[in-house]
Design a protein around this motif. Structure first.
Motif, PDB file in Angstrom:
ATOM      1  N   VAL A 157       0.852  -1.187   0.000  1.00 24.51           N
ATOM      2  CA  VAL A 157       0.000   0.000   0.000  1.00 24.51           C
ATOM      3  C   VAL A 157       0.891   1.241   0.000  1.00 24.51           C
ATOM      4  CG1 VAL A 157      -1.899  -1.174   1.165  1.00 24.51           C
ATOM      5  CG2 VAL A 157      -0.191   0.038   2.534  1.00 24.51           C
ATOM      6  N   ASN A 158       0.293   2.400   0.009  1.00 25.98           N
ATOM      7  CA  ASN A 158       1.049   3.646  -0.100  1.00 25.98           C
ATOM      8  C   ASN A 158       1.791   3.979   1.192  1.00 25.98           C
ATOM      9  OD1 ASN A 158       2.003   5.963  -1.324  1.00 25.98           O
ATOM     10  ND2 ASN A 158      -0.018   6.670  -1.966  1.00 25.98           N
ATOM     11  N   ILE A 159       2.653   4.952   1.108  1.00 20.67           N
ATOM     12  CA  ILE A 159       3.493   5.366   2.233  1.00 20.67           C
ATOM     13  C   ILE A 159       2.627   5.807   3.408  1.00 20.67           C
ATOM     14  CG2 ILE A 159       5.247   7.022   3.008  1.00 20.67           C
ATOM     15  CD1 ILE A 159       6.150   7.142   0.015  1.00 20.67           C
ATOM     16  N   ASP A 160       2.890   5.252   4.582  1.00 18.81           N
ATOM     17  CA  ASP A 160       2.220   5.587   5.845  1.00 18.81           C
ATOM     18  C   ASP A 160       0.734   5.210   5.864  1.00 18.81           C
ATOM     19  OD1 ASP A 160       4.562   6.611   6.944  1.00 18.81           O
ATOM     20  OD2 ASP A 160       4.120   8.672   6.355  1.00 18.81           O
ATOM     21  N   ASN A 161       0.299   4.375   4.930  1.00 17.63           N
ATOM     22  CA  ASN A 161      -1.130   4.054   4.829  1.00 17.63           C
ATOM     23  C   ASN A 161      -1.496   2.832   5.674  1.00 17.63           C
ATOM     24  OD1 ASN A 161      -3.795   4.016   4.090  1.00 17.63           O
ATOM     25  ND2 ASN A 161      -3.452   3.443   1.972  1.00 17.63           N
ATOM     26  N   GLY A 162      -1.414   2.990   6.988  1.00 17.63           N
ATOM     27  CA  GLY A 162      -1.804   1.900   7.879  1.00 17.63           C
ATOM     28  C   GLY A 162      -3.271   1.563   7.764  1.00 17.63           C
ATOM     29  N   PHE A 163      -4.101   2.589   7.564  1.00 18.11           N
ATOM     30  CA  PHE A 163      -5.536   2.364   7.410  1.00 18.11           C
ATOM     31  C   PHE A 163      -5.832   1.483   6.201  1.00 18.11           C
ATOM     32  CE2 PHE A 163      -9.263   3.651   4.916  1.00 18.11           C
ATOM     33  CZ  PHE A 163     -10.274   3.198   5.756  1.00 18.11           C
ATOM     34  N   GLY A 164      -5.245   1.803   5.060  1.00 18.52           N
ATOM     35  CA  GLY A 164      -5.483   1.028   3.847  1.00 18.52           C
ATOM     36  C   GLY A 164      -5.069  -0.425   4.002  1.00 18.52           C
ATOM     37  N   ALA A 165      -3.950  -0.640   4.691  1.00 19.37           N
ATOM     38  CA  ALA A 165      -3.490  -2.011   4.929  1.00 19.37           C
ATOM     39  C   ALA A 165      -4.475  -2.769   5.809  1.00 19.37           C
ATOM     40  CB  ALA A 165      -2.113  -1.988   5.579  1.00 19.37           C
ATOM     41  N   ALA A 166      -4.982  -2.104   6.842  1.00 18.97           N
ATOM     42  CA  ALA A 166      -5.934  -2.747   7.747  1.00 18.97           C
ATOM     43  C   ALA A 166      -7.237  -3.083   7.039  1.00 18.97           C
ATOM     44  CB  ALA A 166      -6.198  -1.847   8.952  1.00 18.97           C
ATOM     45  N   TYR A 167      -7.694  -2.188   6.168  1.00 20.69           N
ATOM     46  CA  TYR A 167      -8.935  -2.435   5.430  1.00 20.69           C
ATOM     47  C   TYR A 167      -8.765  -3.654   4.527  1.00 20.69           C
ATOM     48  CZ  TYR A 167     -13.524  -0.772   3.842  1.00 20.69           C
ATOM     49  OH  TYR A 167     -14.867  -0.642   3.600  1.00 20.69           O
ATOM     50  N   ALA A 168      -7.642  -3.701   3.794  1.00 19.44           N
ATOM     51  CA  ALA A 168      -7.394  -4.838   2.905  1.00 19.44           C
ATOM     52  C   ALA A 168      -7.262  -6.136   3.705  1.00 19.44           C
ATOM     53  CB  ALA A 168      -6.127  -4.584   2.092  1.00 19.44           C
ATOM     54  N   ALA A 169      -6.566  -6.071   4.836  1.00 19.52           N
ATOM     55  CA  ALA A 169      -6.399  -7.259   5.676  1.00 19.52           C
ATOM     56  C   ALA A 169      -7.740  -7.746   6.210  1.00 19.52           C
ATOM     57  CB  ALA A 169      -5.456  -6.949   6.836  1.00 19.52           C
ATOM     58  N   THR A 170      -8.633  -6.812   6.536  1.00 23.00           N
ATOM     59  CA  THR A 170      -9.968  -7.173   7.012  1.00 23.00           C
ATOM     60  C   THR A 170     -10.753  -7.901   5.941  1.00 23.00           C
ATOM     61  OG1 THR A 170     -10.039  -5.300   8.545  1.00 23.00           O
ATOM     62  CG2 THR A 170     -12.145  -6.262   7.907  1.00 23.00           C
ATOM     63  N   LEU A 171     -10.705  -7.412   4.706  1.00 24.26           N
ATOM     64  CA  LEU A 171     -11.415  -8.061   3.605  1.00 24.26           C
ATOM     65  C   LEU A 171     -10.893  -9.481   3.397  1.00 24.26           C
ATOM     66  CD1 LEU A 171     -11.627  -5.134   1.011  1.00 24.26           C
ATOM     67  CD2 LEU A 171     -13.414  -5.941   2.562  1.00 24.26           C
ATOM     68  N   ILE A 172      -9.586  -9.658   3.507  1.00 25.42           N
ATOM     69  CA  ILE A 172      -8.997 -10.998   3.378  1.00 25.42           C
ATOM     70  C   ILE A 172      -9.437 -11.882   4.544  1.00 25.42           C
ATOM     71  CG2 ILE A 172      -6.833 -12.309   3.411  1.00 25.42           C
ATOM     72  CD1 ILE A 172      -5.522  -9.863   2.021  1.00 25.42           C
ATOM     73  N   ASN A 173      -9.415 -11.326   5.732  1.00 27.15           N
ATOM     74  CA  ASN A 173      -9.747 -12.093   6.931  1.00 27.15           C
ATOM     75  C   ASN A 173     -11.203 -12.541   6.953  1.00 27.15           C
ATOM     76  OD1 ASN A 173      -8.955 -13.272   9.367  1.00 27.15           O
ATOM     77  ND2 ASN A 173      -9.536 -11.490  10.573  1.00 27.15           N
ATOM     78  N   ARG A 174     -12.076 -11.800   6.255  1.00 27.99           N
ATOM     79  CA  ARG A 174     -13.500 -12.139   6.233  1.00 27.99           C
ATOM     80  C   ARG A 174     -13.846 -13.210   5.204  1.00 27.99           C
ATOM     81  NH1 ARG A 174     -16.375  -6.139   6.331  1.00 27.99           N
ATOM     82  NH2 ARG A 174     -16.131  -5.706   8.557  1.00 27.99           N
ATOM     83  N   ILE A 175     -12.949 -13.510   4.299  1.00 23.32           N
ATOM     84  CA  ILE A 175     -13.244 -14.460   3.239  1.00 23.32           C
ATOM     85  C   ILE A 175     -13.590 -15.828   3.843  1.00 23.32           C
ATOM     86  CG2 ILE A 175     -12.265 -15.774   1.311  1.00 23.32           C
ATOM     87  CD1 ILE A 175     -10.629 -13.291   0.608  1.00 23.32           C
ATOM     88  N   GLY A 176     -14.721 -16.371   3.397  1.00 17.97           N
ATOM     89  CA  GLY A 176     -15.120 -17.694   3.849  1.00 17.97           C
ATOM     90  C   GLY A 176     -15.885 -17.717   5.152  1.00 17.97           C
ATOM     91  N   GLU A 177     -16.036 -16.572   5.795  1.00 17.75           N
ATOM     92  CA  GLU A 177     -16.775 -16.542   7.056  1.00 17.75           C
ATOM     93  C   GLU A 177     -18.259 -16.334   6.785  1.00 17.75           C
ATOM     94  OE1 GLU A 177     -15.351 -14.250  10.222  1.00 17.75           O
ATOM     95  OE2 GLU A 177     -13.427 -15.258  10.269  1.00 17.75           O
ATOM     96  N   GLU A 178     -19.078 -17.053   7.506  1.00 17.11           N
ATOM     97  CA  GLU A 178     -20.522 -16.943   7.325  1.00 17.11           C
ATOM     98  C   GLU A 178     -21.027 -15.640   7.918  1.00 17.11           C
ATOM     99  OE1 GLU A 178     -21.521 -21.730   7.673  1.00 17.11           O
ATOM    100  OE2 GLU A 178     -22.423 -20.284   9.054  1.00 17.11           O
ATOM    101  N   GLU A 179     -21.949 -15.003   7.221  1.00 17.47           N
ATOM    102  CA  GLU A 179     -22.592 -13.792   7.765  1.00 17.47           C
ATOM    103  C   GLU A 179     -23.544 -14.184   8.861  1.00 17.47           C
ATOM    104  OE1 GLU A 179     -24.386 -11.276   4.960  1.00 17.47           O
ATOM    105  OE2 GLU A 179     -22.598 -11.050   3.714  1.00 17.47           O
TER     106      GLU A 179
END
Length: 253
Positions: free
Chosen positions: A230-252
């Motif tokens: 992700v871009n320089i100092d973009n901790g938020f963007g990294a967390a958002y992307a990591a969240t989307l990955i972490n949610r894959i396969g989880e039931e709503e």
């Protein structure tokens, strides 16, 4: 929340409890709210699973306060990034339960129950100077419902510190690697773990670091597979992307 609101309005209309005109007046205000200086996207949660986030940097305390208050009145979770103490104090004046994470520079107002994910996101930071960006990532991920484990000051200048934590790091479903200077940490991690690694270059470093450009280019040229950047100092963007990955396969729920 807005899915339920739409269904409620439609049900009232079907039952004859409200007129067509009243139903339309309610529904037309749901997609977004125009504050003049900002248009709040209330359908973001329906599309993305998380409400719109306020990027506070460049906004006045008044603007941040009014956006946060409008979201709070609609019972939407408020997350403000790159927030100063002045931004927070303005929000706190009108929303008593607002919380400020000083190192992460994040304002949070929770209005809905937290939906927890099963996987763990690991935030791995090279040095203490990288902590503001690392904490932005860690706090954002937590507020999005993830369990987060922090591994700080484990940069490649003392590789034994990273290896000492490797067993724990390998248990994480997604990793966020935060580093400045030469930005080598994500490449080293990428060669040691099977989880996806999201690299965050920081602006930490001496003159030839070019405020994070050298770390960014090093990470983009990583020879390790499975590393994205992700871009320089973009901790938020990294967390958002990591969240989307972490949610894959989880039931709503």
């Amino acid at each position: 929340m807005y899915r339920e609101k739409i269904l409620e309005v439609l049900e009232k209309f079907k039952q004859g409890r409200i007129s067509q005109e009243e139903a339309l007046n309610i529904l037309q205000n749901l997609p977004y709210e125009d504050l003049g200086f900002a248009k709040i996207d209330y359908h973001r949660e329906l599309r993305k699973g998380f409400p719109e986030v306020i990027f506070c940097e460049g906004k006045t305390p008044y603007q941040v306060r009014e956006i946060a208050l409008a979201m709070h009145r609609k019972e939407v979770d408020v997350l403000g990034t790159r927030a100063s103490r002045e931004h927070f104090e303005a929000v706190k004046e009108v929303i008593d339960k607002a919380i400020y994470y000083e190192e992460a520079r994040i304002i949070s107002v929770k209005n809905t129950p937290l939906k927890k994910t099963k996987g763990v996101i690991g935030v791995v930071a090279a040095g203490t100077s990288d902590l503001p960006v690392a904490e932005e990532a860690a706090v954002t991920a937590e507020l999005m419902g993830n369990t987060v484990k922090r591994f700080y000051d484990v940069g490649v200048a003392g590789l034994h510190r990273l290896l000492h934590k490797l067993d724990e790091i390998r248990k994480c479903r997604v990793l966020i690697a935060v580093a400045g200077m030469e930005g080598a940490l994500p490449t080293v991690l990428g060669g040691l773990v099977s989880a996806p690694v999201i690299a965050v270059p920081t602006s930490v470093g001496y003159g030839a670091n070019f405020r994070g450009l050298s770390a960014l280019l090093a990470m983009l040229n990583s020879c390790a597979s499975g590393v994205t950047v992700v871009n320089i100092d973009n901790g938020f963007g990294a967390a958002y992307a990591a969240t989307l990955i972490n949610r894959i396969g989880e039931e709503e729920k």
